[in-house]
Design a protein around this motif. Structure first.
Motif, PDB file in Angstrom:
ATOM      1  N   ILE A 299       0.834  -1.209   0.000  1.00 39.38           N
ATOM      2  CA  ILE A 299       0.000   0.000   0.000  1.00 39.38           C
ATOM      3  C   ILE A 299       0.870   1.261   0.000  1.00 39.38           C
ATOM      4  N   GLU A 300       1.900   1.237   0.831  1.00 38.16           N
ATOM      5  CA  GLU A 300       2.801   2.387   0.925  1.00 38.16           C
ATOM      6  C   GLU A 300       3.613   2.556  -0.360  1.00 38.16           C
ATOM      7  N   TRP A 301       4.158   1.458  -0.837  1.00 38.16           N
ATOM      8  CA  TRP A 301       4.981   1.460  -2.055  1.00 38.16           C
ATOM      9  C   TRP A 301       4.154   1.940  -3.241  1.00 38.16           C
ATOM     10  N   LYS A 302       2.913   1.467  -3.332  1.00 34.17           N
ATOM     11  CA  LYS A 302       2.025   1.862  -4.428  1.00 34.17           C
ATOM     12  C   LYS A 302       1.779   3.377  -4.409  1.00 34.17           C
ATOM     13  N   ALA A 303       1.591   3.921  -3.202  1.00 35.28           N
ATOM     14  CA  ALA A 303       1.373   5.364  -3.067  1.00 35.28           C
ATOM     15  C   ALA A 303       2.598   6.143  -3.547  1.00 35.28           C
ATOM     16  N   TYR A 304       3.781   5.660  -3.169  1.00 37.87           N
ATOM     17  CA  TYR A 304       5.011   6.321  -3.622  1.00 37.87           C
ATOM     18  C   TYR A 304       5.178   6.209  -5.131  1.00 37.87           C
ATOM     19  N   ALA A 305       4.859   5.044  -5.677  1.00 37.27           N
ATOM     20  CA  ALA A 305       4.984   4.827  -7.118  1.00 37.27           C
ATOM     21  C   ALA A 305       4.051   5.772  -7.877  1.00 37.27           C
ATOM     22  N   ARG A 306       2.835   5.925  -7.351  1.00 39.43           N
ATOM     23  CA  ARG A 306       1.849   6.817  -7.960  1.00 39.43           C
ATOM     24  C   ARG A 306       2.322   8.270  -7.934  1.00 39.43           C
ATOM     25  N   LYS A 307       2.816   8.681  -6.751  1.00 36.10           N
ATOM     26  CA  LYS A 307       3.299  10.045  -6.562  1.00 36.10           C
ATOM     27  C   LYS A 307       4.495  10.324  -7.476  1.00 36.10           C
ATOM     28  N   LEU A 308       5.361   9.331  -7.617  1.00 30.13           N
ATOM     29  CA  LEU A 308       6.530   9.476  -8.481  1.00 30.13           C
ATOM     30  C   LEU A 308       6.099   9.733  -9.925  1.00 30.13           C
ATOM     31  N   THR A 309       5.151   8.936 -10.403  1.00 29.95           N
ATOM     32  CA  THR A 309       4.643   9.084 -11.765  1.00 29.95           C
ATOM     33  C   THR A 309       4.034  10.469 -11.970  1.00 29.95           C
ATOM     34  N   GLU A 310       3.245  10.898 -10.987  1.00 24.97           N
ATOM     35  CA  GLU A 310       2.586  12.201 -11.040  1.00 24.97           C
ATOM     36  C   GLU A 310       3.615  13.348 -11.094  1.00 24.97           C
ATOM     37  N   LEU A 311       4.624  13.287 -10.225  1.00 29.42           N
ATOM     38  CA  LEU A 311       5.638  14.337 -10.190  1.00 29.42           C
ATOM     39  C   LEU A 311       6.494  14.345 -11.452  1.00 29.42           C
ATOM     40  N   GLU A 312       6.821  13.147 -11.952  1.00 24.58           N
ATOM     41  CA  GLU A 312       7.632  13.076 -13.169  1.00 24.58           C
ATOM     42  C   GLU A 312       6.884  13.637 -14.371  1.00 24.58           C
ATOM     43  N   SER A 313       5.568  13.431 -14.424  1.00 22.96           N
ATOM     44  CA  SER A 313       4.825  13.991 -15.550  1.00 22.96           C
ATOM     45  C   SER A 313       4.683  15.503 -15.411  1.00 22.96           C
ATOM     46  N   LYS A 314       4.562  16.009 -14.172  1.00 24.90           N
ATOM     47  CA  LYS A 314       4.538  17.457 -13.939  1.00 24.90           C
ATOM     48  C   LYS A 314       5.847  18.081 -14.390  1.00 24.90           C
ATOM     49  N   LEU A 315       6.937  17.384 -14.070  1.00 25.38           N
ATOM     50  CA  LEU A 315       8.264  17.862 -14.435  1.00 25.38           C
ATOM     51  C   LEU A 315       8.401  17.945 -15.950  1.00 25.38           C
ATOM     52  N   ARG A 316       7.906  16.913 -16.647  1.00 23.02           N
ATOM     53  CA  ARG A 316       7.944  16.932 -18.115  1.00 23.02           C
ATOM     54  C   ARG A 316       7.117  18.081 -18.673  1.00 23.02           C
ATOM     55  N   GLU A 317       5.950  18.329 -18.067  1.00 28.60           N
ATOM     56  CA  GLU A 317       5.100  19.442 -18.509  1.00 28.60           C
ATOM     57  C   GLU A 317       5.853  20.762 -18.389  1.00 28.60           C
ATOM     58  N   ILE A 318       6.513  20.941 -17.245  1.00 30.19           N
ATOM     59  CA  ILE A 318       7.259  22.179 -17.015  1.00 30.19           C
ATOM     60  C   ILE A 318       8.375  22.324 -18.028  1.00 30.19           C
ATOM     61  N   GLU A 319       9.081  21.221 -18.263  1.00 29.22           N
ATOM     62  CA  GLU A 319      10.197  21.281 -19.198  1.00 29.22           C
ATOM     63  C   GLU A 319       9.742  21.542 -20.624  1.00 29.22           C
ATOM     64  N   HIS A 320       8.471  21.260 -20.912  1.00 29.01           N
ATOM     65  CA  HIS A 320       7.942  21.518 -22.259  1.00 29.01           C
ATOM     66  C   HIS A 320       6.954  22.681 -22.285  1.00 29.01           C
ATOM     67  N   ALA A 321       6.862  23.389 -21.166  1.00 26.86           N
ATOM     68  CA  ALA A 321       5.857  24.462 -21.071  1.00 26.86           C
ATOM     69  C   ALA A 321       6.129  25.575 -22.071  1.00 26.86           C
ATOM     70  N   GLN A 322       5.123  25.928 -22.798  1.00 22.00           N
ATOM     71  CA  GLN A 322       5.207  27.060 -23.734  1.00 22.00           C
ATOM     72  C   GLN A 322       4.444  28.251 -23.163  1.00 22.00           C
ATOM     73  N   ARG A 323       3.292  27.921 -22.569  1.00 20.18           N
ATOM     74  CA  ARG A 323       2.453  28.991 -22.028  1.00 20.18           C
ATOM     75  C   ARG A 323       2.262  28.750 -20.545  1.00 20.18           C
ATOM     76  N   ILE A 324       2.204  29.815 -19.803  1.00 24.98           N
ATOM     77  CA  ILE A 324       1.935  29.702 -18.373  1.00 24.98           C
ATOM     78  C   ILE A 324       0.987  30.828 -17.982  1.00 24.98           C
ATOM     79  N   ARG A 325       0.000  30.479 -17.162  1.00 24.91           N
ATOM     80  CA  ARG A 325      -0.965  31.483 -16.717  1.00 24.91           C
ATOM     81  C   ARG A 325      -0.809  31.615 -15.208  1.00 24.91           C
ATOM     82  N   ILE A 326      -0.616  32.847 -14.762  1.00 24.17           N
ATOM     83  CA  ILE A 326      -0.496  33.088 -13.331  1.00 24.17           C
ATOM     84  C   ILE A 326      -1.906  33.299 -12.775  1.00 24.17           C
ATOM     85  N   ALA A 327      -2.309  32.396 -11.888  1.00 26.30           N
ATOM     86  CA  ALA A 327      -3.662  32.496 -11.352  1.00 26.30           C
ATOM     87  C   ALA A 327      -3.613  33.148  -9.969  1.00 26.30           C
TER      88      ALA A 327
END
Length: 92
Positions: A64-92
């Motif tokens: 259960i714990e490992w699965k949560a970490y694995a999920r969080k890792l995937t989520e953060l890595e995809s956020k990181l990819r988004e940032i590295e490819h970000a063209q537009r950013i909106r300040i909310a």
């Protein structure tokens, strides 16, 4: 006394966000590494083994714990990819 203007570039924001995510990733990767060492297998292998056998409560707790970490890792890595490819950013 006029208000001083603070100019923050899109690049500064992306850089800051990237550093924040990287700092979150490190401890998560470490937790995953410890589980991989403990069980001498990847999460996917562990999941398959667990579901096909009667494992201990400890193994299920770890799962259960490992699965949560694995999920969080995937989520953060995809956020990181988004940032590295970000063209537009909106300040909310």
């Amino acid at each position: 006394m006029g208000m001083s203007e603070v100019i923050v570039s899109k690049r500064d924001i992306l850089l800051h966000e990237r550093l924040r995510i990287i700092s979150e990733l490190a401890p998560i990767r470490e937790k995953i590494r410890l589980f991989e060492e403990k069980y001498r297998m990847t999460f996917e292998e562990f999941e398959r083994k667990l579901k096909s056998s009667e494992e201990s409560f400890e193994a299920w707790d770890d799962y259960i714990e490992w699965k949560a970490y694995a999920r969080k890792l995937t989520e953060l890595e995809s956020k990181l990819r988004e940032i590295e490819h970000a063209q537009r950013i909106r300040i909310a």
